[in-house]
Design a protein around this motif. Structure first.
Motif, mmCIF file in Angstrom:
data_model
loop_
_atom_site.group_PDB
_atom_site.id
_atom_site.type_symbol
_atom_site.label_atom_id
_atom_site.label_comp_id
_atom_site.label_asym_id
_atom_site.label_seq_id
_atom_site.Cartn_x
_atom_site.Cartn_y
_atom_site.Cartn_z
ATOM 1 N N GLU A 82 25.144 -5.904 -64.540
ATOM 2 C CA GLU A 82 24.441 -5.244 -63.425
ATOM 3 C C GLU A 82 24.195 -6.121 -62.105
ATOM 4 O O GLU A 82 23.896 -5.915 -61.113
ATOM 5 N N THR A 83 24.190 -7.413 -62.597
ATOM 6 C CA THR A 83 23.745 -8.526 -61.500
ATOM 7 C C THR A 83 25.051 -8.887 -60.807
ATOM 8 O O THR A 83 24.665 -9.420 -59.446
ATOM 9 N N GLY A 84 26.027 -9.033 -61.426
ATOM 10 C CA GLY A 84 27.350 -9.658 -60.741
ATOM 11 C C GLY A 84 27.209 -11.221 -60.609
ATOM 12 O O GLY A 84 28.099 -11.512 -59.848
ATOM 13 N N CYS A 85 26.517 -11.667 -61.391
ATOM 14 C CA CYS A 85 26.032 -13.205 -61.140
ATOM 15 C C CYS A 85 27.168 -13.987 -61.436
ATOM 16 O O CYS A 85 27.358 -15.029 -61.272
ATOM 17 N N LYS A 86 28.250 -13.586 -62.274
ATOM 18 C CA LYS A 86 29.443 -14.324 -62.620
ATOM 19 C C LYS A 86 29.987 -14.639 -61.362
ATOM 20 O O LYS A 86 30.721 -15.911 -61.272
ATOM 21 N N TRP A 87 30.154 -13.724 -60.433
ATOM 22 C CA TRP A 87 30.831 -13.961 -59.231
ATOM 23 C C TRP A 87 29.812 -14.440 -58.045
ATOM 24 O O TRP A 87 30.196 -14.471 -56.878
ATOM 25 N N GLY A 88 28.412 -14.467 -58.340
ATOM 26 C CA GLY A 88 27.388 -14.939 -57.452
ATOM 27 C C GLY A 88 26.394 -13.801 -57.497
ATOM 28 O O GLY A 88 26.781 -12.600 -56.942
ATOM 29 N N CYS A 89 25.109 -14.001 -57.564
ATOM 30 C CA CYS A 89 24.270 -13.104 -57.987
ATOM 31 C C CYS A 89 23.876 -12.249 -56.638
ATOM 32 O O CYS A 89 23.942 -12.873 -55.519
ATOM 33 N N SER A 90 23.432 -10.910 -56.667
ATOM 34 C CA SER A 90 23.032 -10.307 -55.409
ATOM 35 C C SER A 90 21.685 -10.969 -54.836
ATOM 36 O O SER A 90 20.979 -11.747 -55.146
ATOM 37 N N TYR A 91 21.472 -10.488 -53.550
ATOM 38 C CA TYR A 91 20.318 -10.930 -52.896
ATOM 39 C C TYR A 91 19.090 -10.409 -53.696
ATOM 40 O O TYR A 91 18.004 -11.307 -53.854
ATOM 41 N N LEU A 92 19.094 -9.283 -54.213
ATOM 42 C CA LEU A 92 17.961 -8.933 -54.843
ATOM 43 C C LEU A 92 17.658 -9.834 -56.116
ATOM 44 O O LEU A 92 16.544 -10.112 -56.531
ATOM 45 N N THR A 93 18.673 -10.243 -56.819
ATOM 46 C CA THR A 93 18.358 -10.988 -57.889
ATOM 47 C C THR A 93 17.959 -12.573 -57.432
ATOM 48 O O THR A 93 17.051 -12.946 -58.084
ATOM 49 N N LYS A 94 18.756 -12.967 -56.431
ATOM 50 C CA LYS A 94 18.351 -14.648 -56.063
ATOM 51 C C LYS A 94 16.846 -14.477 -55.530
ATOM 52 O O LYS A 94 16.068 -15.510 -55.613
ATOM 53 N N TYR A 95 16.542 -13.516 -54.527
ATOM 54 C CA TYR A 95 15.363 -13.646 -53.876
ATOM 55 C C TYR A 95 14.243 -12.599 -54.188
ATOM 56 O O TYR A 95 12.895 -13.053 -53.776
ATOM 57 N N ASN A 96 14.329 -11.587 -54.943
ATOM 58 C CA ASN A 96 13.390 -10.770 -55.357
ATOM 59 C C ASN A 96 13.225 -10.800 -56.721
ATOM 60 O O ASN A 96 12.372 -10.304 -57.544
ATOM 61 N N TYR A 97 14.181 -11.529 -57.375
ATOM 62 C CA TYR A 97 14.013 -11.529 -58.996
ATOM 63 C C TYR A 97 14.464 -10.237 -59.595
ATOM 64 O O TYR A 97 13.812 -9.885 -60.810
ATOM 65 N N ASN A 98 15.040 -9.383 -58.882
ATOM 66 C CA ASN A 98 15.158 -7.941 -59.505
ATOM 67 C C ASN A 98 16.472 -8.028 -60.147
ATOM 68 O O ASN A 98 17.717 -7.961 -59.557
ATOM 69 N N ILE A 99 16.407 -7.885 -61.516
ATOM 70 C CA ILE A 99 17.592 -7.683 -62.237
ATOM 71 C C ILE A 99 18.075 -6.333 -62.516
ATOM 72 O O ILE A 99 17.239 -5.453 -62.919
ATOM 73 N N GLY A 100 19.154 -5.799 -61.661
ATOM 74 C CA GLY A 100 19.628 -4.765 -62.012
ATOM 75 C C GLY A 100 19.435 -3.896 -60.813
ATOM 76 O O GLY A 100 19.466 -2.418 -61.168
ATOM 77 N N GLY A 101 18.904 -4.316 -59.790
ATOM 78 C CA GLY A 101 18.532 -3.258 -58.694
ATOM 79 C C GLY A 101 17.660 -2.148 -59.045
ATOM 80 O O GLY A 101 18.058 -1.006 -58.561
ATOM 81 N N LEU A 102 16.666 -2.645 -59.799
ATOM 82 C CA LEU A 102 15.443 -1.403 -60.189
ATOM 83 C C LEU A 102 14.711 -0.941 -58.780
ATOM 84 O O LEU A 102 14.300 -1.997 -58.080
ATOM 85 N N ARG A 103 14.242 -0.020 -58.714
ATOM 86 C CA ARG A 103 13.336 0.871 -57.952
ATOM 87 C C ARG A 103 12.172 1.266 -58.378
ATOM 88 O O ARG A 103 12.142 1.807 -59.567
ATOM 89 N N SER A 104 11.184 1.149 -57.383
ATOM 90 C CA SER A 104 10.025 2.103 -57.875
ATOM 91 C C SER A 104 9.712 2.739 -56.371
ATOM 92 O O SER A 104 9.440 2.096 -55.424
ATOM 93 N N ASN A 105 9.153 3.826 -56.483
ATOM 94 C CA ASN A 105 8.975 4.733 -55.225
ATOM 95 C C ASN A 105 9.926 4.604 -54.398
ATOM 96 O O ASN A 105 9.510 4.525 -53.187
#
Length: 191
Positions: free
Chosen positions: A109-132
């Protein structure tokens, strides 16, 4: 006051006698265990051939101690998630959630093996979770991981969806999602 001293003397003598008995028992033992040797203790309730204790530490998952599990998980966590194996291991020990499955899903879900997503790196959001309708943001990486693990545990694991195959239809639209998760899972097992 005299009785007080008598009782005090009796207590001191009893404690001394207990200490001497313990000391004698230890000094008689010639079969001292080398701390570098593996110590395996089996109990009648243990239904597997796995030792319950290894190197004086409790086995927590798959025949591994907590430290060994953390090391194995850390060897399979990348980029921003590198070194977070203890979060996954401790959560698994506390709840029973399969730590290999959790790390495998997080890796996909994070793709961290090739470099984590912006959401993971800066928002600590694992898996692109949404609320509202907005992406969630967490104060720390530990908070983001814990939230995601709670999601897996309560929404899937406790409902009997304990493998990638069982989770696939509820978790992802892709019919190959489970295969991708299992590729990570197998890499963890073989590491």
């Amino acid at each position: 006051m005299r009785n007080y001293f008598k009782y005090l003397i009796v207590i001191v003598l009893l404690v001394s006698a207990i200490y001497l008995i313990d000391f004698k028992d230890e000094s008689k033992s010639t079969d001292k265990i080398n701390k570098d040797e593996m110590v395996a203790i089996k109990l009648d309730d243990n239904k597997t051939d796995e030792p319950l204790l290894k190197l004086g530490k409790e086995t927590v998952y798959g025949g591994l101690t907590r430290d060994e599990l953390v090391l194995r998980l850390n060897n399979n966590l990348y980029d921003t998630l590198a070194g977070t194996g203890e979060y996954f291991a401790d959560y698994a020990i506390k709840t029973g959630l399969d730590p290999y499955l959790a790390v495998s899903i997080v890796n996909l879900e994070t793709g961290c093996k090739w470099g984590c997503s912006y959401l993971t790196k800066y928002n600590y959001n694992i898996g692109g979770l949404r609320s509202n309708g907005s992406y969630m943001s967490f104060s720390t990486l530990h908070d983001g991981i814990t939230y995601y693990l709670d999601l897996l545990y309560y929404n899937y694991w406790l409902k009997g969806l304990t493998t990638a195959e069982l989770m696939n239809s509820k978790y992802a639209e892709s019919t190959t999602w489970a295969d991708k998760v299992n590729a990570y899972y197998n890499a963890i097992i073989s590491s």
